[in-house]
Scaffold this motif. Structure first.
Motif, short mmCIF file in Angstrom:
data_model
loop_
_atom_site.label_atom_id
_atom_site.label_comp_id
_atom_site.label_asym_id
_atom_site.label_seq_id
_atom_site.Cartn_x
_atom_site.Cartn_y
_atom_site.Cartn_z
N ALA A 149 -33.35 36.26 31.85
CA ALA A 149 -32.66 37.35 32.54
C ALA A 149 -31.45 36.82 33.31
N THR A 150 -30.30 37.42 33.07
CA THR A 150 -29.08 37.00 33.74
C THR A 150 -29.15 37.22 35.24
N ILE A 151 -29.80 38.31 35.65
CA ILE A 151 -29.86 38.65 37.07
C ILE A 151 -30.62 37.59 37.86
N LEU A 152 -31.62 36.96 37.25
CA LEU A 152 -32.39 35.92 37.93
C LEU A 152 -31.51 34.71 38.19
N TYR A 153 -30.73 34.30 37.19
CA TYR A 153 -29.81 33.18 37.39
C TYR A 153 -28.75 33.51 38.43
#
Length: 196
Positions: free
Chosen positions: A96-100
């Protein structure tokens, strides 16, 4: 009770240095071809990282070179750590991009605030960290929007846009923290910030 004040001359001067350096370097990067040289990609990226601490150093009155050297090395290290250490580690947990974006924003916000506080002094560290975190999340959103946009502003390469957006939004909270002081105690003067 002391009154909170902002050292506007240093704030504005730093912003001007940053804008001028960023525009000039972006124009230079657009004028050179990077398709055949990995070394040139490295140099252009390094240039963006260098202009960030240099802009703050110039705006704060060009004090001790130790402050410039420390923030320069730290800025490069934090970028490398966020891109090549945190990125792969987070991808092992989730794609998930949001986690990074959230993890790296937190890391960069805390690290940069602590480094620049040590070199220049930041009045409200935790507030600066929080504001920087929010600003960097916004930066990731803007970068993602730019990458997907059918028409890119001035046809700027996404990597150049990433540096411009990310560093621009990181600069504002840091600069507010550095130039904010208490009236009557000379906090916010260029000399005090540099020598602290």
């Amino acid at each position: 009770m002391n009154k909170i004040s902002l050292h506007w001359p240093a704030f504005i001067k730093t912003l001007l240095f940053f804008l001028i350096f960023t525009v000039l370097w972006t124009i230079f990067c657009k004028s050179v071809s990077e398709s055949t040289s990995n070394g040139l990609v490295f140099i252009t990226s390094l240039g963006f990282l260098v202009l960030f601490p240099v802009s703050i150093y110039m705006g704060m009155g060009r004090g001790k070179l130790k402050a410039l050297a420390t923030t320069l090395v730290a800025t490069i290290f934090i970028f490398v750590a966020g891109s090549f250490i945190i990125g792969p580690l987070v991808s092992l947990i989730s794609g998930a991009t949001i986690l990074y974006a959230a993890t790296n924003s937190c890391f960069v916000a805390v690290s940069m605030t602590l480094v620049f506080d040590k070199c220049y002094g930041i009045k409200f560290r935790y507030f600066t960290m929080g504001l920087a975190f929010i600003s960097l999340l916004l930066a990731y959103y803007m970068i993602n929007w730019y990458n997907e946009a059918p028409d890119r502003l001035f046809d700027i390469h996404p990597r150049f846009a990433m540096f411009n957006i990310f560093q621009g939004l990181m600069l504002i909270p840091l600069l507010l923290g550095i130039t904010t002081g208490t009236a009557g105690k000379n906090t916010g003067s260029k000399q005090e910030h540099v020598e602290r």
